[in-house]
Scaffold this active site. Structure first.
Site, PDB file in Angstrom:
ATOM      1  N   HIS A  49      -2.866  -1.796  -5.930  1.00 54.62           N
ATOM      2  CA  HIS A  49      -2.828  -3.204  -5.639  1.00 54.62           C
ATOM      3  C   HIS A  49      -4.224  -3.727  -5.197  1.00 54.62           C
ATOM      4  O   HIS A  49      -4.933  -4.287  -5.890  1.00 54.62           O
ATOM      5  CB  HIS A  49      -1.908  -3.670  -4.708  1.00 54.62           C
ATOM      6  CG  HIS A  49      -0.248  -3.652  -5.106  1.00 54.62           C
ATOM      7  ND1 HIS A  49       0.133  -3.965  -6.090  1.00 54.62           N
ATOM      8  CD2 HIS A  49       0.681  -2.713  -4.763  1.00 54.62           C
ATOM      9  CE1 HIS A  49       1.413  -3.482  -6.387  1.00 54.62           C
ATOM     10  NE2 HIS A  49       1.660  -3.016  -5.337  1.00 54.62           N
TER      11      HIS A  49
ATOM     12  N   ASP B 189       4.832  -1.248 -12.591  1.00 54.26           N
ATOM     13  CA  ASP B 189       5.160  -1.317 -11.212  1.00 54.26           C
ATOM     14  C   ASP B 189       6.829  -1.641 -10.956  1.00 54.26           C
ATOM     15  O   ASP B 189       7.526  -0.540 -11.318  1.00 54.26           O
ATOM     16  CB  ASP B 189       4.482  -2.417 -10.406  1.00 54.26           C
ATOM     17  CG  ASP B 189       4.401  -2.414  -8.833  1.00 54.26           C
ATOM     18  OD1 ASP B 189       5.247  -1.616  -8.273  1.00 54.26           O
ATOM     19  OD2 ASP B 189       3.945  -3.088  -8.064  1.00 54.26           O
TER      20      ASP B 189
HETATM   21 ZN   LIG Z   1       4.373   0.251  -6.063  1.00 54.45          ZN
END
Ligand SMILES: [Zn+2]
Length: 336
Positions: free
Chosen positions: A200, A251
């Site tokens: 991220h 993800d």
């Molecule tokens: Zn994750």
């Protein structure tokens, strides 16, 4: 075969495959509300459920053009073996990023000590499973765990993946506990290396990005999930100017489509900069393949085949196909 094009497969550097079950049903008002629904889904997982659902999920990834996956796994050791069996059955290259979890979350996530965690890692390696180290986050792991895990990853030359700077609240908590931001804590505890991937980095500030650049660490961006969860988006232009390598992950697996992740990444950069072609087509393909493979410690992963007669590619000259795939195609152009 006529009408097809063989290209390298894509590498999915960050997946929580069980979360695919949540698509469409985990509405909630923000990330933290979503997390409650996700935890309930995690709680009900068993080795049998993982074995079946992950094989299905991995087959969907292969159909979409991902031929390797990094499974960021925090739901137990027996389930880790089930995930590896599912990947073998589906025929996808797997790196099991086994998660260290000291606090918070569910009982089943947590190890009683960092030594107990490293013993789990050793047992998975002994079973022939390709592994990486994955302290879940600075929320879930105290500084002493991070130091030990960083030392082990460095000594054993294994990948180290960790979530960081996904949500502002995580940064505030880190500042309160340690007096520094998450990526600064990772630098202090020896967790920033070339073999490190930060998942991220959505809210990373300039000093944190400078640290990633100085240590040669990678960022894994997961744009469709980051949008779905209301995380925000990668400071793409600031990452680019620092030369920080980027890879991609599906993800939460709300979407399984490497072309869409890459298109989103470039779209974010265009929205931020007011320019087009911020990342070149070659750079975007490298994010989707080589950088992801390096992040997982993989040398080889299978190719895929593109259907050049697909409607999305009609009347596109062959020289423009690579760019057109990212600009205007979905994963259904993949035939194998
Ligand atoms: Zn994750």
């Amino acid at each position: 075969m006529a009408g097809t094009l063989r290209i390298p497969g894509f590498v999915n550097a960050h997946s929580h495959t069980f979360q695919r079950a949540l698509r469409g049903r985990a509405a909630g008002s923000d990330f933290w509300a979503w997390r409650e629904v996700m935890l309930a889904e995690a709680e009900r997982q068993t080795p049998d459920l993982v074995r079946d659902a992950y094989e299905q999920g991995y087959r969907e990834m292969l159909a979409a053009g991902y031929t390797a996956v990094g499974e960021f796994h925090y739901i137990g050791v027996r389930e880790a073996h089930a995930a590896a069996a599912a990947a073998a059955a589906a025929g996808i290259e797997l790196v099991l990023l086994h998660v260290a979890y000291a606090r918070g979350g569910l009982d089943r996530f947590r190890q009683e000590s960092v030594q107990a965690y490293l013993e789990q890692v050793e047992s998975l390696r002994a079973a022939g499973i390709r592994v990486g180290l994955a302290p879940h986050s600075v929320r879930a792991c105290p500084a002493e765990w991070l130091e030990e895990i960083g030392r082990y990853a460095d000594g054993e030359r294994l990948p180290l993946h960790i979530h960081a700077d996904e949500q502002p609240k995580e940064i505030e908590e880190c500042l309160a506990e340690h007096g520094c931001r998450p990526i600064e804590l990772l630098a202090r505890t020896g967790c920033l290396m070339e073999r490190t991937t930060i998942v991220h980095a959505t809210h990373a500030n300039g000093a944190e990005l400078d640290l990633l650049s100085a240590h040669g660490s990678t960022i894994c961006a997961c744009p469709t999930t980051e949008a779905d969860l209301g995380d925000g988006f990668l400071p793409a232009e600031r990452v680019r100017t620092r030369g920080i390598p980027i890879c991609i992950g599906s993800d939460s697996n709300v979407r399984i489509d490497p072309f869409e992740e890459l298109r989103e990444l470039e779209g974010i950069a265009r929205r931020q900069s007011g320019r087009r072609g911020v990342f070149s087509t070659d750079e975007l393909y490298a994010f989707g393949r080589d950088v992801g493979a390096r992040s997982l410690g993989l040398d080889a992963w299978p190719e895929i085949e593109i259907d050049l007669e697909h409607g999305s590619l009609r009347d596109v000259d062959s020289e423009h196909v690579p760019a057109a795939l990212i600009a205007g195609c979905g994963a259904d152009v993949v035939t194998s």
